[in-house]
Design a protein around this motif. Structure first.
Motif, short mmCIF file in Angstrom:
data_model
loop_
_atom_site.label_atom_id
_atom_site.label_comp_id
_atom_site.label_asym_id
_atom_site.label_seq_id
_atom_site.Cartn_x
_atom_site.Cartn_y
_atom_site.Cartn_z
N GLN A 64 0.83 -1.21 0.00
CA GLN A 64 0.00 0.00 0.00
C GLN A 64 0.86 1.26 0.00
OE1 GLN A 64 -1.78 1.92 3.09
NE2 GLN A 64 -3.81 2.09 2.20
N LYS A 65 1.92 1.25 0.77
CA LYS A 65 2.84 2.40 0.80
C LYS A 65 3.41 2.66 -0.59
CE LYS A 65 4.25 1.93 5.65
NZ LYS A 65 5.36 1.58 6.58
N ILE A 66 3.78 1.58 -1.30
CA ILE A 66 4.30 1.72 -2.66
C ILE A 66 3.25 2.31 -3.58
CG2 ILE A 66 5.09 0.40 -4.67
CD1 ILE A 66 6.41 -1.55 -2.65
N GLY A 67 2.00 1.82 -3.45
CA GLY A 67 0.91 2.36 -4.26
C GLY A 67 0.71 3.85 -4.02
N ILE A 68 0.71 4.25 -2.78
CA ILE A 68 0.51 5.67 -2.45
C ILE A 68 1.64 6.51 -3.02
CG2 ILE A 68 0.46 7.31 -0.53
CD1 ILE A 68 -1.11 5.19 1.06
N GLU A 69 2.86 6.03 -2.95
CA GLU A 69 4.01 6.76 -3.49
C GLU A 69 3.89 6.96 -5.00
OE1 GLU A 69 7.32 4.40 -2.34
OE2 GLU A 69 7.27 5.05 -0.23
N ASN A 70 3.21 6.03 -5.67
CA ASN A 70 3.09 6.10 -7.13
C ASN A 70 1.81 6.78 -7.60
OD1 ASN A 70 5.37 4.45 -8.70
ND2 ASN A 70 5.02 3.45 -6.73
N GLY A 100 -0.06 12.02 -14.10
CA GLY A 100 0.64 11.44 -15.23
C GLY A 100 0.72 9.93 -15.20
N CYS A 101 0.50 9.34 -14.03
CA CYS A 101 0.51 7.88 -13.91
C CYS A 101 -0.78 7.32 -14.51
CB CYS A 101 0.63 7.49 -12.44
SG CYS A 101 0.67 5.70 -12.13
N LYS A 102 -0.68 6.23 -15.22
CA LYS A 102 -1.87 5.57 -15.76
C LYS A 102 -2.42 4.58 -14.74
CE LYS A 102 -0.77 6.02 -20.66
NZ LYS A 102 -0.57 5.33 -21.96
N GLY A 103 -3.69 4.28 -14.88
CA GLY A 103 -4.34 3.38 -13.93
C GLY A 103 -3.66 2.04 -13.81
N TYR A 104 -3.29 1.44 -14.95
CA TYR A 104 -2.65 0.11 -14.90
C TYR A 104 -1.25 0.19 -14.29
CZ TYR A 104 0.34 1.04 -18.98
OH TYR A 104 1.29 1.54 -19.83
N GLU A 105 -0.57 1.33 -14.45
CA GLU A 105 0.76 1.50 -13.86
C GLU A 105 0.68 1.59 -12.34
OE1 GLU A 105 3.01 3.93 -17.48
OE2 GLU A 105 1.84 5.04 -15.98
N ALA A 133 1.91 -1.76 -6.92
CA ALA A 133 1.66 -2.51 -5.69
C ALA A 133 1.57 -4.01 -5.97
CB ALA A 133 0.36 -2.03 -5.04
N ARG A 134 1.00 -4.36 -7.11
CA ARG A 134 0.81 -5.78 -7.44
C ARG A 134 2.15 -6.49 -7.62
NH1 ARG A 134 -3.70 -8.05 -8.63
NH2 ARG A 134 -4.68 -6.02 -9.03
N ASP A 135 3.11 -5.79 -8.22
CA ASP A 135 4.42 -6.41 -8.43
C ASP A 135 5.08 -6.77 -7.10
OD1 ASP A 135 4.17 -6.30 -11.14
OD2 ASP A 135 5.64 -4.70 -11.45
N TYR A 136 4.93 -5.89 -6.12
CA TYR A 136 5.55 -6.17 -4.82
C TYR A 136 4.92 -7.41 -4.17
CZ TYR A 136 7.11 -5.71 -0.01
OH TYR A 136 7.66 -5.97 1.23
N ILE A 137 3.60 -7.50 -4.22
CA ILE A 137 2.92 -8.67 -3.64
C ILE A 137 3.32 -9.94 -4.39
CG2 ILE A 137 0.64 -9.74 -3.36
CD1 ILE A 137 -0.45 -7.00 -2.62
N SER A 138 3.45 -9.83 -5.71
CA SER A 138 3.87 -11.00 -6.50
C SER A 138 5.29 -11.43 -6.15
CB SER A 138 3.77 -10.68 -7.99
OG SER A 138 2.42 -10.45 -8.37
N GLU A 139 6.16 -10.46 -5.96
CA GLU A 139 7.54 -10.77 -5.58
C GLU A 139 7.61 -11.54 -4.27
OE1 GLU A 139 9.54 -7.06 -5.45
OE2 GLU A 139 9.36 -6.70 -7.62
N LYS A 140 6.65 -11.28 -3.39
CA LYS A 140 6.62 -11.95 -2.10
C LYS A 140 5.90 -13.30 -2.16
CE LYS A 140 8.86 -8.80 0.14
NZ LYS A 140 10.18 -9.10 0.76
N GLY A 141 5.44 -13.66 -3.36
CA GLY A 141 4.85 -14.98 -3.55
C GLY A 141 3.35 -15.06 -3.39
N TYR A 142 2.66 -13.91 -3.35
CA TYR A 142 1.22 -13.92 -3.10
C TYR A 142 0.42 -13.26 -4.23
CZ TYR A 142 2.41 -15.39 1.63
OH TYR A 142 2.89 -16.08 2.71
N GLY A 143 0.99 -13.24 -5.44
CA GLY A 143 0.29 -12.60 -6.55
C GLY A 143 -1.07 -13.21 -6.84
N ASP A 144 -1.18 -14.53 -6.72
CA ASP A 144 -2.45 -15.21 -6.99
C ASP A 144 -3.49 -14.93 -5.91
OD1 ASP A 144 -1.40 -16.29 -9.28
OD2 ASP A 144 -0.91 -18.22 -8.38
N GLU A 145 -3.05 -14.46 -4.77
CA GLU A 145 -3.97 -14.18 -3.66
C GLU A 145 -4.41 -12.71 -3.64
OE1 GLU A 145 -2.67 -17.88 -3.43
OE2 GLU A 145 -1.17 -16.29 -3.13
N PHE A 146 -4.01 -11.94 -4.64
CA PHE A 146 -4.45 -10.54 -4.78
C PHE A 146 -5.27 -10.48 -6.06
CE2 PHE A 146 -2.91 -5.93 -5.69
CZ PHE A 146 -4.15 -5.42 -5.35
#
Length: 356
Positions: free
Chosen positions: A251-257, A261-266, A271-284
């Protein structure tokens, strides 16, 4: 420039006027809450046709439309169409039903009703960017919600209380503190139920060592708030604490971004990339966020497919989550307003893990 002038200024040359019949958009453009009524918006003038129940109030507070007592919509609109030489009318394609459109087409022979997204796109574009006055109302709605959650934590959370009981108490606290309404059906979930992102409160009783997921909001003068907090009743397990911290960091990463100029998918991806890196992408499994204003879900969206470019004055939730089926889930949700190369968080409630 008034909202209606902005709207009519966005019409294509061949569109003569707009017919606004949805409750939310009617309130947005005329400033008055009602369950019925019609705004006819032309470039040169706007009319609000509204029935006897609301006419006195409308004449008192509506300034951007000529207020007309609604007695016979077909006759009165026909006269206005003729007076202003109307031949092409844009309708709200996102809210008007097919049956309603057919009724208008049948009643007004010779008038073309534009059923594409001409009007709805224009309304969405205007409503996406909030004024200072709108943001102040959203902030007050959020303040009401935060006070209610503080009171709930201080007085009502104990072993044996049910999800439904806490939801009712939270709603009551908001309504008694100046909320016009609740933003949506309040979500209060315990234990394994917290793995359901939008679960419905039940008679399930609270036990020690469980998460409590609370997703709720208040409405103030037509504007919504939205917040989710995941609390822990008793000490969490190591797994619970670890996942909570992953969601908090995402969430902190999302707020920082969340910047202009940022697009919705970006924004979603950050935030999604961080959760995926931690192994929980399928759970988000849901989007990172959505707009909030006169509706609890409105544009802009922060989703994997959103091409919307964020700009100053847009409000969006940042709500990553991890949900482990049958065990527990964690979601932490704030909402922010875009402000140049940063954002302003409208949520002030503590989001470090609260252990009760």
């Amino acid at each position: 420039m008034t909202r209606l002038k902005k709207l009519t200024g966005m019409f294509p040359d061949d569109v003569d006027c707009a017919l606004i019949t949805s409750d939310v958009n009617r309130r947005y453009f005329c400033g008055m809450k009602s369950s019925a009524g019609i705004i006819l918006a032309l470039r040169e003038k706007a009319y609000l046709l509204i029935d006897f129940r609301y006419i006195e109030k409308a004449r008192e507070i509506v300034t951007d439309c000529e207020v007309i007592l609604l007695e016979n919509a077909t006759k009165q609109l026909s006269e206005l169409f003729e007076k202003h030489c109307v031949s092409k009318v844009a309708i709200e394609s996102e809210t008007m039903t097919v049956a309603e459109l057919r009724s208008y087409e049948k009643r007004f022979d010779g008038v073309e009703f534009v059923s594409d997204d001409t009007l709805s796109k224009a309304v969405t574009e205007i409503r996406m960017v909030k004024s200072d006055e709108e943001i102040a109302k959203i902030q007050e709605a959020q303040s009401i919600a935060e006070r209610a959650l503080t009171k709930l934590i201080e007085t009502d959370i104990h072993e044996g209380v049910s999800e439904r009981e806490l939801a009712i108490k939270l709603n009551n606290y908001m309504l008694c503190d100046g909320a016009e309404d609740i933003s949506f059906d309040t979500i209060v979930l315990f234990g394994e139920n917290t793995s359901l992102p939008h679960g419905v409160p039940t008679d399930r009783k609270l036990r020690r060592g469980e998460f409590i997921l609370i997703d709720f909001g208040a409405v103030y003068e037509g504007y919504h708030s939205d917040m989710t907090r995941t609390l822990c009743f008793g000490e969490p397990s190591q797994e619970m604490a670890d996942i909570y911290n992953i969601v908090l960091e995402a969430q902190k990463i999302g707020i920082e971004n969340a910047v202009a100029g940022c697009k919705g998918y970006e924004l979603d991806k950050s935030a999604r990339d961080y959760i995926s890196e931690k192994g929980y992408g399928d759970e988000f499994g849901h989007s990172l966020g959505h707009g909030v204003g006169m509706e609890i879900h409105e544009s802009p969206n922060a989703s994997t497919r959103s091409e919307t470019v964020f700009s100053d004055g847009m409000v969006v939730t940042i709500e990553p989550g991890i949900y482990i089926a049958g065990k527990f889930g964690v979601r932490i949700e704030d909402f922010v307003v875009i402000n140049g190369n940063k954002c302003t968080n409208l949520t002030h409630f503590n989001k470090n893990m609260i252990i009760i």
